[in-house]
Design a protein around this motif. Sequence first.
Motif, short mmCIF file in Angstrom:
data_model
loop_
_atom_site.label_atom_id
_atom_site.label_comp_id
_atom_site.label_asym_id
_atom_site.label_seq_id
_atom_site.Cartn_x
_atom_site.Cartn_y
_atom_site.Cartn_z
N GLN A 1 -10.96 9.61 4.41
CA GLN A 1 -11.64 9.32 5.67
C GLN A 1 -10.74 8.58 6.65
OE1 GLN A 1 -14.51 10.35 6.55
NE2 GLN A 1 -15.23 9.07 8.22
N VAL A 2 -9.66 7.99 6.14
CA VAL A 2 -8.81 7.08 6.92
C VAL A 2 -7.51 7.77 7.28
CG1 VAL A 2 -7.65 4.85 6.93
CG2 VAL A 2 -9.86 5.09 5.78
N ILE A 3 -7.18 7.78 8.56
CA ILE A 3 -5.96 8.43 9.05
C ILE A 3 -4.84 7.39 9.14
CG2 ILE A 3 -4.90 9.66 10.99
CD1 ILE A 3 -7.74 10.66 11.70
N THR A 4 -3.76 7.65 8.40
CA THR A 4 -2.59 6.78 8.44
C THR A 4 -1.48 7.46 9.24
OG1 THR A 4 -2.09 7.67 6.24
CG2 THR A 4 -3.12 5.49 6.34
N LEU A 5 -0.35 6.76 9.39
CA LEU A 5 0.70 7.24 10.29
C LEU A 5 1.24 8.60 9.88
CD1 LEU A 5 2.53 6.77 12.71
CD2 LEU A 5 4.04 5.43 11.24
N ASP A 6 1.37 8.85 8.59
CA ASP A 6 1.91 10.13 8.14
C ASP A 6 1.00 11.30 8.50
OD1 ASP A 6 0.48 8.53 6.01
OD2 ASP A 6 0.34 10.51 5.11
N THR A 11 0.80 -1.23 0.00
CA THR A 11 0.00 0.00 0.00
C THR A 11 0.83 1.27 0.00
OG1 THR A 11 -0.12 0.17 2.43
CG2 THR A 11 -1.78 -1.21 1.33
N GLY A 12 2.07 1.20 0.49
CA GLY A 12 2.91 2.39 0.59
C GLY A 12 2.56 3.28 1.77
N ARG A 13 1.66 2.83 2.64
CA ARG A 13 1.27 3.63 3.80
C ARG A 13 1.28 2.77 5.06
NH1 ARG A 13 -0.92 8.51 2.04
NH2 ARG A 13 -1.69 8.52 -0.13
N HIS A 14 1.81 3.34 6.15
CA HIS A 14 1.79 2.67 7.44
C HIS A 14 0.51 3.02 8.20
CE1 HIS A 14 6.37 2.22 7.33
NE2 HIS A 14 5.89 1.00 7.50
N ALA A 15 0.02 2.08 8.96
CA ALA A 15 -1.14 2.32 9.81
C ALA A 15 -0.77 3.23 10.98
CB ALA A 15 -1.71 1.01 10.33
N TYR A 75 4.13 5.36 16.07
CA TYR A 75 2.74 4.92 15.94
C TYR A 75 2.13 4.69 17.32
CZ TYR A 75 5.28 0.46 16.31
OH TYR A 75 6.13 -0.54 16.71
N ILE A 76 0.82 4.50 17.34
CA ILE A 76 0.11 4.17 18.58
C ILE A 76 0.16 2.66 18.75
CG2 ILE A 76 -2.10 4.25 19.79
CD1 ILE A 76 -2.79 6.69 17.96
N LEU A 77 0.60 2.21 19.90
CA LEU A 77 0.75 0.78 20.17
C LEU A 77 -0.47 0.25 20.90
CD1 LEU A 77 2.54 -1.81 20.21
CD2 LEU A 77 3.43 -1.00 22.42
N THR A 78 -1.07 -0.81 20.36
CA THR A 78 -2.12 -1.52 21.09
C THR A 78 -1.66 -2.95 21.33
OG1 THR A 78 -4.44 -2.20 21.13
CG2 THR A 78 -3.39 -2.10 18.97
N LEU A 79 -1.91 -3.44 22.53
CA LEU A 79 -1.52 -4.80 22.91
C LEU A 79 -2.75 -5.59 23.36
CD1 LEU A 79 1.69 -4.16 25.07
CD2 LEU A 79 1.60 -4.96 22.71
N HIS A 80 -2.88 -6.80 22.81
CA HIS A 80 -3.84 -7.75 23.35
C HIS A 80 -3.06 -8.91 23.96
CE1 HIS A 80 -3.16 -8.71 19.07
NE2 HIS A 80 -3.22 -9.98 19.46
N TRP A 81 -3.76 -9.92 24.46
CA TRP A 81 -3.07 -10.96 25.21
C TRP A 81 -3.76 -12.30 25.01
CZ3 TRP A 81 -2.34 -10.77 31.29
CH2 TRP A 81 -1.44 -11.77 31.68
N HIS A 82 -3.18 -13.16 24.18
CA HIS A 82 -3.62 -14.55 24.14
C HIS A 82 -2.96 -15.24 25.35
CE1 HIS A 82 -4.80 -13.80 19.88
NE2 HIS A 82 -5.74 -14.66 20.22
N TRP A 83 -3.61 -15.16 26.44
CA TRP A 83 -3.04 -15.48 27.76
C TRP A 83 -2.97 -16.99 27.94
CZ3 TRP A 83 -5.39 -12.82 32.71
CH2 TRP A 83 -4.62 -13.14 33.84
N PHE A 84 -1.76 -17.53 27.91
CA PHE A 84 -1.54 -18.95 28.14
C PHE A 84 -1.42 -19.19 29.65
CE2 PHE A 84 -0.21 -21.23 24.07
CZ PHE A 84 -1.02 -20.43 23.29
#
Length: 554
Positions: free
Chosen positions: A305-310, A58-62, A87-96
């Motif tokens: 409508q979509v905001i990318t990293l730049d 795509t040439g664009r970072h999220a 960038y904004i970091l989001t973390l989820h957790w597949h908690w073992f």
Amino acid sequence: MAVGSVALAGTVSGGEFANPHLCQKGQQLLLYFRTIYGKQILAGYNVYPHTPDDYQQTGRHAAIWGRDIQWLGDVDEVIAHVQRHGYILTLHWHWFFGGDSAWTRERKTPVVLDQLLKPGTPEHDTLMRELSKTADVLEKLQQAGIVVLWRPLHEIDGGWFWWTDLQHPENTAELWRVMFRYFTEERKLNNLIWVYSAGVGDLKKKPPEWRRRFYPGDQYVDIAGIDIYGVDLQQDETPYWDYFRAMEEICPGKTLALCECDAIPNPDKMVAGKTPCWLYALPWWGCPHPRRSVDWARFTMGHPQVITLDELPLFDDASYAPELGILRPADDGGAWFPNSVPVIEGFVAGRGSPVDLLQFLVDDKVVAEIRHPPRDFSWTWPGDLHGTFELTARAYDAAGKQNLSNRIHIAVGVRNAARSRSVRASSGTNPEAAVDGSYYSGWHAAKDAEDAWIEVDLGSPVEISQVNLIWGWKIHPAKFAVEISRSAPDDSERSWETVSLLEDLPWQPWKATHRVRFAPRIARAVRVHAYQRAAHQTWAGYDLAEIEIPIPAR
């Protein structure tokens, strides 16, 4: 649309945050979210090794990057990456939990939440130990000044993870509160924005009033959302509204996000008010993927409508590497210009410091520069540079930070003698896709075939001196030969000559490219013979996206 790289100032009252001691940067981030909510949507990207990096397509970072804390890897490397790109970091957790699986059906030992929540039980001791280890990681991110959109117990009401108590949902809600109190009150993790996410499912079988029993309470949640899969991204309207309104009922007044999805929903419909405008959408898949096509990813990531990293503002005094991307031509196998001179188009944006220099690199060598480039740039290819190449751009800002663009395979002044020719292979499926001009299709050899070959009939004898191989997703050879024959396929005395043998090739997960050059030969047919896979990737057969045989255009 231009959100711009401007520092945001100001705060809102602490009572509006789940954690009243949320750090200044976290407060600014939430303030920004509230200013764009319902107007624009932030692009997300899930960082997993199971799909290609869609920036290359795509040439664009999220603007938002999702990672899993269960498999985060070296936290110092993650910190360095966030600090470099901003960038904004989001973390989820597949908690073992307890070293066993996060998925209920795969666990050897079931988790009984009643026991888990009871102080003094072995299960509770394990719970607090594992929360402590996770808090240690989150604390390192806090020390580095990184705010996290923290999304624990994701798909909380789905039923497929151990933390979902379908019989007593209040136990799951209490588990959230236990984690919240430990992280915020005891460990003082003031860098977390708490994101609650529900699981997709039939709203008649799992109505909002039942789902609400999993909800820990407004005072424990900053952002709410849901994971939605399996809808028609381009046309569907009602499913999005049904889930959006259900979440409004479950979490009234909360900013709502599309925490996971196949791809960003149709932004044209958001603009028209036909579908909700979520705070952000985080596609689970890179592209190309059966559920996320390259065309759709390019369309949505480039939509106003979509905001990318730049386009993401800065939330402190930090300065990040400049953002840039080559947008045209695309790296899809179609960038062949046998009788014309290509014009390269893209964008470059400083993030905290203006861009001083934009360079164009052909096979890693600088061939042109633009001083103080405009945000939207175009550059005309040198008229005397013919052949097949890899094109990138590099930007330097006034602070000395630099960044490299996506890579484009480009061919100028030559044509592809292999294109649309007759092919056959030793095994597998779709050998004709290796000469169809697209990098998003290909020949797939049989899964168990370590030794495999594919042959192209050029139709008539042709003088050749180069064969380019662009491989697909993950599986390519560490050892292969390029062989030629002067004879037609029906010649009973046909023989093959090896013109090149390559060995000990390093593994690359996506678009591994081998440009094999040799002394000119007359060839009627070309055969690529693979002998050994790179990195012991045996879960599928060789994946060859394209065979290219460049010859003069005239």
